[in-house]
Scaffold this motif. Structure first.
Motif, PDB file in Angstrom:
ATOM      1  N   VAL A 202       0.859  -1.058   0.101  1.00 40.99           N
ATOM      2  CA  VAL A 202       0.020   0.043   0.146  1.00 40.99           C
ATOM      3  C   VAL A 202       0.796   1.092   0.071  1.00 40.99           C
ATOM      4  CG1 VAL A 202      -1.770   1.270   1.188  1.00 40.99           C
ATOM      5  CG2 VAL A 202      -1.998  -1.204   1.393  1.00 40.99           C
ATOM      6  N   ILE A 203       0.534   2.082  -0.808  1.00 37.65           N
ATOM      7  CA  ILE A 203       1.356   3.527  -0.939  1.00 37.65           C
ATOM      8  C   ILE A 203       0.321   4.616  -0.523  1.00 37.65           C
ATOM      9  CG2 ILE A 203       2.907   2.841  -2.504  1.00 37.65           C
ATOM     10  CD1 ILE A 203       1.298   4.366  -4.595  1.00 37.65           C
ATOM     11  N   ASN A 204       0.817   5.551   0.094  1.00 38.17           N
ATOM     12  CA  ASN A 204      -0.108   7.016   0.103  1.00 38.17           C
ATOM     13  C   ASN A 204       0.244   8.029  -0.840  1.00 38.17           C
ATOM     14  OD1 ASN A 204      -1.447   5.912   2.726  1.00 38.17           O
ATOM     15  ND2 ASN A 204       0.639   6.081   3.444  1.00 38.17           N
ATOM     16  N   HIS A 205       1.471   7.925  -1.598  1.00 39.53           N
ATOM     17  CA  HIS A 205       1.898   8.880  -2.680  1.00 39.53           C
ATOM     18  C   HIS A 205       2.812   8.137  -3.926  1.00 39.53           C
ATOM     19  CE1 HIS A 205       3.651  12.386  -4.566  1.00 39.53           C
ATOM     20  NE2 HIS A 205       2.768  12.950  -3.800  1.00 39.53           N
ATOM     21  N   PHE A 206       2.544   8.630  -4.783  1.00 31.39           N
ATOM     22  CA  PHE A 206       3.360   7.857  -5.824  1.00 31.39           C
ATOM     23  C   PHE A 206       4.720   7.952  -6.044  1.00 31.39           C
ATOM     24  CE2 PHE A 206      -0.970   7.498  -7.749  1.00 31.39           C
ATOM     25  CZ  PHE A 206      -0.730   6.140  -8.341  1.00 31.39           C
ATOM     26  N   ASP A 207       5.195   9.345  -5.135  1.00 29.92           N
ATOM     27  CA  ASP A 207       6.635   9.244  -4.732  1.00 29.92           C
ATOM     28  C   ASP A 207       7.327   7.930  -3.987  1.00 29.92           C
ATOM     29  OD1 ASP A 207       6.700  11.781  -5.845  1.00 29.92           O
ATOM     30  OD2 ASP A 207       6.903  12.757  -4.138  1.00 29.92           O
ATOM     31  N   GLU A 208       6.221   7.142  -3.351  1.00 34.74           N
ATOM     32  CA  GLU A 208       6.938   5.988  -2.743  1.00 34.74           C
ATOM     33  C   GLU A 208       7.208   4.941  -3.726  1.00 34.74           C
ATOM     34  OE1 GLU A 208       4.030   5.323   0.352  1.00 34.74           O
ATOM     35  OE2 GLU A 208       3.451   7.047   0.557  1.00 34.74           O
ATOM     36  N   LEU A 209       6.761   5.006  -4.913  1.00 39.01           N
ATOM     37  CA  LEU A 209       7.128   3.985  -6.049  1.00 39.01           C
ATOM     38  C   LEU A 209       8.093   4.505  -6.973  1.00 39.01           C
ATOM     39  CD1 LEU A 209       3.498   2.437  -6.956  1.00 39.01           C
ATOM     40  CD2 LEU A 209       5.247   1.378  -5.456  1.00 39.01           C
ATOM     41  N   ASN A 210       8.814   3.403  -7.492  1.00 39.95           N
ATOM     42  CA  ASN A 210       9.730   3.752  -8.697  1.00 39.95           C
ATOM     43  C   ASN A 210      10.023   2.417  -9.461  1.00 39.95           C
ATOM     44  OD1 ASN A 210      11.900   2.500  -7.384  1.00 39.95           O
ATOM     45  ND2 ASN A 210      12.210   4.233  -6.232  1.00 39.95           N
ATOM     46  N   TYR A 211      10.854   2.550 -10.482  1.00 37.02           N
ATOM     47  CA  TYR A 211      11.221   1.353 -11.382  1.00 37.02           C
ATOM     48  C   TYR A 211      11.615   0.322 -10.489  1.00 37.02           C
ATOM     49  CZ  TYR A 211      13.609  -1.421 -14.519  1.00 37.02           C
ATOM     50  OH  TYR A 211      14.106  -2.471 -15.386  1.00 37.02           O
ATOM     51  N   VAL A 212      12.841   0.797  -9.943  1.00 39.45           N
ATOM     52  CA  VAL A 212      13.406  -0.298  -9.205  1.00 39.45           C
ATOM     53  C   VAL A 212      12.387  -1.249  -7.983  1.00 39.45           C
ATOM     54  CG1 VAL A 212      15.307  -0.960  -7.439  1.00 39.45           C
ATOM     55  CG2 VAL A 212      15.798   1.052  -9.071  1.00 39.45           C
ATOM     56  N   LEU A 213      11.739  -0.716  -7.125  1.00 42.16           N
ATOM     57  CA  LEU A 213      10.688  -1.333  -6.191  1.00 42.16           C
ATOM     58  C   LEU A 213       9.827  -2.115  -7.226  1.00 42.16           C
ATOM     59  CD1 LEU A 213      10.114   1.969  -4.059  1.00 42.16           C
ATOM     60  CD2 LEU A 213      11.505  -0.256  -3.518  1.00 42.16           C
ATOM     61  N   ILE A 214       9.294  -1.451  -8.200  1.00 42.95           N
ATOM     62  CA  ILE A 214       8.252  -2.412  -8.959  1.00 42.95           C
ATOM     63  C   ILE A 214       8.918  -3.470  -9.622  1.00 42.95           C
ATOM     64  CG2 ILE A 214       6.702  -2.128 -10.874  1.00 42.95           C
ATOM     65  CD1 ILE A 214       6.031   0.606 -10.082  1.00 42.95           C
TER      66      ILE A 214
END
Length: 224
Positions: A202-214
């Motif tokens: 679960v994320i609260n903001h898209f800044d918490e996601l990036n290519y490496v994590l996904i």
């Protein structure tokens, strides 16, 4: 390794929910029916057709579902075109561009109509990033039925074990799980009373996601 990201649209890419809400409740007023907050929230993730099929049954309406759909669509389109402050959700364009630049396939799977999807994609110039756009109006059953995500995964360059869905609704997450696809729950301030507990992350903001994590997500464990 994740090779395909399947995005929901309303509440994930763009906050059209207030426009949908305005359109529905304006029409409810025209129909002289009172739709509770609880009932309205239960429709989150449903296509317009399935929403009005349920509304017609619950309130015993005489109008044909197709006529109800067209009226709501007309109200929505007028509101969409005049809402100057409609923007993409914070951080989502950066994520889309980063994934695209890293050769991740992007597919849209939205309960919205094809017309609405095209209006959003035209307005925000998103066409170039997505290989496919799947509309819920093409399926007899809406989320939480998995059909839309099963179809989206069939369009992937990779097996579904290498796909992930980004969703903001309980129905969407249930549909993703039923399709056997990993899911990221976006805790959107614009999607009220949604249970994201079944999401793999679960994320609260898209800044918490990036290519490496996904890309490092797998079908067994999310180690963020």
């Amino acid at each position: 390794m994740i090779q395909t990201v399947i995005f929901d649209m309303d509440g994930v890419i763009v906050d059209t929910e207030p426009v949908h809400r305005y359109s529905y409740y304006k029409q409810f007023e025209e129909l002289n029916i009172e739709v509770s907050e609880e009932l309205y929230t239960s429709f989150t993730g449903n296509s317009t057709r399935n929403t009005f099929q349920k509304i017609k049954d619950i309130f015993n309406l005489d109008q044909e579902v197709e006529d109800l759909i067209q009226r709501k669509r007309s109200i929505f389109n007028d509101a969409f075109d005049t809402k100057k402050d409609l923007e993409l959700l914070d951080g989502v364009r950066n994520l889309i561009v980063e994934l695209y630049q890293n050769k991740v396939q992007l597919i849209l799977a939205s309960s919205a109509s094809k017309v609405t999807i095209e209006r959003v994609f035209d307005r925000f110039e998103l066409h170039q990033y997505f290989t496919h756009k799947v509309s819920g109006e093409d399926f007899p059953q809406s989320k939480p039925h998995p059909a839309i995500f099963e179809h989206a995964a069939s369009l992937s360059v990779a097996p579904k074990e290498e796909c992930v869905v980004i969703e903001d609704s309980t129905n969407g997450l249930i549909a993703s799980k039923a399709a056997g696809i990993l899911c990221i729950g976006y805790n959107s301030a614009h999607s009220k009373n949604q249970d994201l507990s079944i999401a793999d992350h679960v994320i609260n903001h898209f800044d918490e996601l990036n290519y490496v994590l996904i890309k490092d997500m797998d079908s067994k464990l999310c180690n963020y």
